[in-house]
Scaffold this motif. Structure first.
Motif, PDB file in Angstrom:
ATOM      1  N   THR A  70      -6.102   0.093   5.385  1.00  0.00           N
ATOM      2  CA  THR A  70      -5.779   0.447   4.003  1.00  0.00           C
ATOM      3  C   THR A  70      -5.998   1.932   3.762  1.00  0.00           C
ATOM      4  O   THR A  70      -5.199   2.595   3.099  1.00  0.00           O
ATOM      5  CB  THR A  70      -6.651  -0.374   3.026  1.00  0.00           C
ATOM      6  N   PHE A 106      -3.162   4.499   4.581  1.00  0.00           N
ATOM      7  CA  PHE A 106      -2.088   4.695   3.601  1.00  0.00           C
ATOM      8  C   PHE A 106      -2.484   5.712   2.537  1.00  0.00           C
ATOM      9  O   PHE A 106      -1.643   6.451   2.038  1.00  0.00           O
ATOM     10  CB  PHE A 106      -1.740   3.361   2.934  1.00  0.00           C
ATOM     11  N   ILE A 107      -3.779   5.745   2.185  1.00  0.00           N
ATOM     12  CA  ILE A 107      -4.248   6.681   1.160  1.00  0.00           C
ATOM     13  C   ILE A 107      -4.036   8.121   1.611  1.00  0.00           C
ATOM     14  O   ILE A 107      -3.808   9.020   0.795  1.00  0.00           O
ATOM     15  CB  ILE A 107      -5.732   6.413   0.842  1.00  0.00           C
ATOM     16  N   GLY A 125      -2.139  -0.016  -8.891  1.00  0.00           N
ATOM     17  CA  GLY A 125      -2.584   0.586  -7.633  1.00  0.00           C
ATOM     18  C   GLY A 125      -3.898   0.020  -7.156  1.00  0.00           C
ATOM     19  O   GLY A 125      -4.080  -0.272  -5.964  1.00  0.00           O
ATOM     20  N   SER A 137      -4.844  -5.400  -0.271  1.00  0.00           N
ATOM     21  CA  SER A 137      -4.617  -4.841   1.062  1.00  0.00           C
ATOM     22  C   SER A 137      -5.884  -4.859   1.899  1.00  0.00           C
ATOM     23  O   SER A 137      -5.847  -5.141   3.108  1.00  0.00           O
ATOM     24  CB  SER A 137      -4.087  -3.403   0.941  1.00  0.00           C
ATOM     25  N   MET A 179       0.828  -1.200   0.000  1.00  0.00           N
ATOM     26  CA  MET A 179       0.000   0.000   0.000  1.00  0.00           C
ATOM     27  C   MET A 179       0.863   1.251   0.000  1.00  0.00           C
ATOM     28  O   MET A 179       0.473   2.289  -0.555  1.00  0.00           O
ATOM     29  CB  MET A 179      -0.926   0.011   1.228  1.00  0.00           C
ATOM     30  N   VAL A 183      -3.440  -3.701  -5.899  1.00  0.00           N
ATOM     31  CA  VAL A 183      -2.769  -3.708  -4.594  1.00  0.00           C
ATOM     32  C   VAL A 183      -3.734  -3.274  -3.500  1.00  0.00           C
ATOM     33  O   VAL A 183      -3.767  -3.859  -2.411  1.00  0.00           O
ATOM     34  CB  VAL A 183      -1.524  -2.794  -4.613  1.00  0.00           C
ATOM     35  N   GLN A 184      -4.550  -2.252  -3.792  1.00  0.00           N
ATOM     36  CA  GLN A 184      -5.512  -1.770  -2.798  1.00  0.00           C
ATOM     37  C   GLN A 184      -6.506  -2.871  -2.415  1.00  0.00           C
ATOM     38  O   GLN A 184      -6.807  -3.067  -1.229  1.00  0.00           O
ATOM     39  CB  GLN A 184      -6.271  -0.563  -3.342  1.00  0.00           C
ATOM     40  N   SER A 189       1.714   1.744  -3.516  1.00  0.00           N
ATOM     41  CA  SER A 189       0.531   2.215  -4.241  1.00  0.00           C
ATOM     42  C   SER A 189       0.265   3.688  -3.974  1.00  0.00           C
ATOM     43  O   SER A 189      -0.151   4.429  -4.871  1.00  0.00           O
ATOM     44  CB  SER A 189      -0.705   1.394  -3.847  1.00  0.00           C
ATOM     45  N   SER A 190       0.494   4.114  -2.740  1.00  0.00           N
ATOM     46  CA  SER A 190       0.307   5.526  -2.399  1.00  0.00           C
ATOM     47  C   SER A 190       1.259   6.403  -3.210  1.00  0.00           C
ATOM     48  O   SER A 190       0.895   7.499  -3.651  1.00  0.00           O
ATOM     49  CB  SER A 190       0.546   5.741  -0.901  1.00  0.00           C
TER      50      SER A 190
END
Length: 302
Positions: free
Chosen positions: A239, A242-243, A223, A230, A1, A226-227, A4-5
């Protein structure tokens, strides 16, 4: 994550680079045409025979594609023509906030005093971001058009988040996202031709195409996958934390790649947004857990 962020933060930089060479609609089409191919193959592989839409759900899916994908991304790219990647990323961070407000208005979700306070904290950060602390901008209503467009873009995504709940119980997130991507590419195709691609495509450089391909593969395709992984492994609440890092990564990448300026004021206003959004999301989770516990105690939930 965490990776991905960084990918999502990079979308603001990729968009800022690509929007110089591609018109907004064509840029939206190219991004989701590439992403649709990748995610459609993935959906068919993992969803087996359950990936086909029911006819009665087609109107909702068309609406989701138009508002959540077409509406958001065209406004997003238009916004990047006039504002910085830093500002766009910080305003985009209030998506959970606007979703919360719209849910309270239209779905009668709980919005207690603590959550109202958290909302106000985030909104104050947005106000500082778009005015840069100059109150005369509010009085004269002379806001940066890119910041205003980005607020409308985030509102489109919030509507997408709310309306998608109508079909979430019938389709997996992968199916919903795939069809949203595909419909976005289909809807924007005819309008992309209206932007006369034969005139601007010969002038595009590798930097512009790099921005398009990056946004299609890393934030949109990788992304997303992966999200979803997660959410299954860590849960939705962890999750979401992380965003909240996306604006911070956007600031760093914007300074390194685009040479945009980071000031203490920018950090302060961005921090208010992140803290407000985090508190809003966290308090929402607490309210849901409390309601669930009360339901179990009363024997309503087993």
């Amino acid at each position: 994550m965490l990776i991905s962020s960084i990918f999502w933060a990079g979308a603001f930089i990729g968009g800022k680079v690509a929007v110089v060479e591609f018109p907004p609609v064509s840029l939206t089409f190219l991004r989701f045409f590439i992403a649709s191919i990748l995610i459609f193959i993935t959906m068919v592989k993992f969803e087996k025979k359950n990936w086909r839409l029911k006819k009665e759900d087609l109107p909702v899916m068309i609406f989701l594609g138009l508002v959540g994908m077409v509406g958001y991304h065209i406004l997003f790219f238009m916004a990047l023509k006039y504002t910085t990647a830093i500002n766009a990323s910080m305003i985009a961070a209030i998506n959970p906030l606007i979703t919360t407000l719209l849910s309270a208005i239209f779905l009668n979700e709980v919005l207690n005093i603590k959550r109202v306070g958290a909302v106000l904290i985030a909104l104050s950060g947005v106000l500082l971001t778009i005015t840069k602390g100059d109150l005369s901008i509010i009085m004269s209503l002379s806001f940066n058009r890119g910041d205003v467009l980005m607020i409308f873009a985030v509102s489109c995504w919030a509507i997408y988040s709310i309306v998608s709940r109508r079909v979430m119980n019938r389709y997996s997130p992968l199916i919903l996202t795939t069809y949203s991507f595909v419909l976005c590419a289909l809807f924007t195709l005819p309008f992309a031709f209206m932007e006369k691609p034969l005139e601007f495509l010969p002038r595009t450089t590798y930097k512009g195409w790099l921005g398009v391909v990056y946004m299609a593969i890393f934030p949109s395709f990788i992304g997303y996958l992966v999200q979803q992984t997660s959410i299954k492994k860590l849960g939705a609440s962890k999750t979401a934390i992380f965003i909240n890092l996306v604006p911070a990564f956007s600031m760093i990448l914007s300074a390194l790649i685009l040479k945009e300026e980071i000031t203490l004021f920018t950090i302060f206003s961005g921090s208010l947004i992140v803290v407000g959004v985090y508190l809003t999301s966290r308090l929402k989770i607490i309210v849901k857990e409390k309601d669930l516990a009360e339901g179990i105690n009363k024997g309503m939930v087993k």
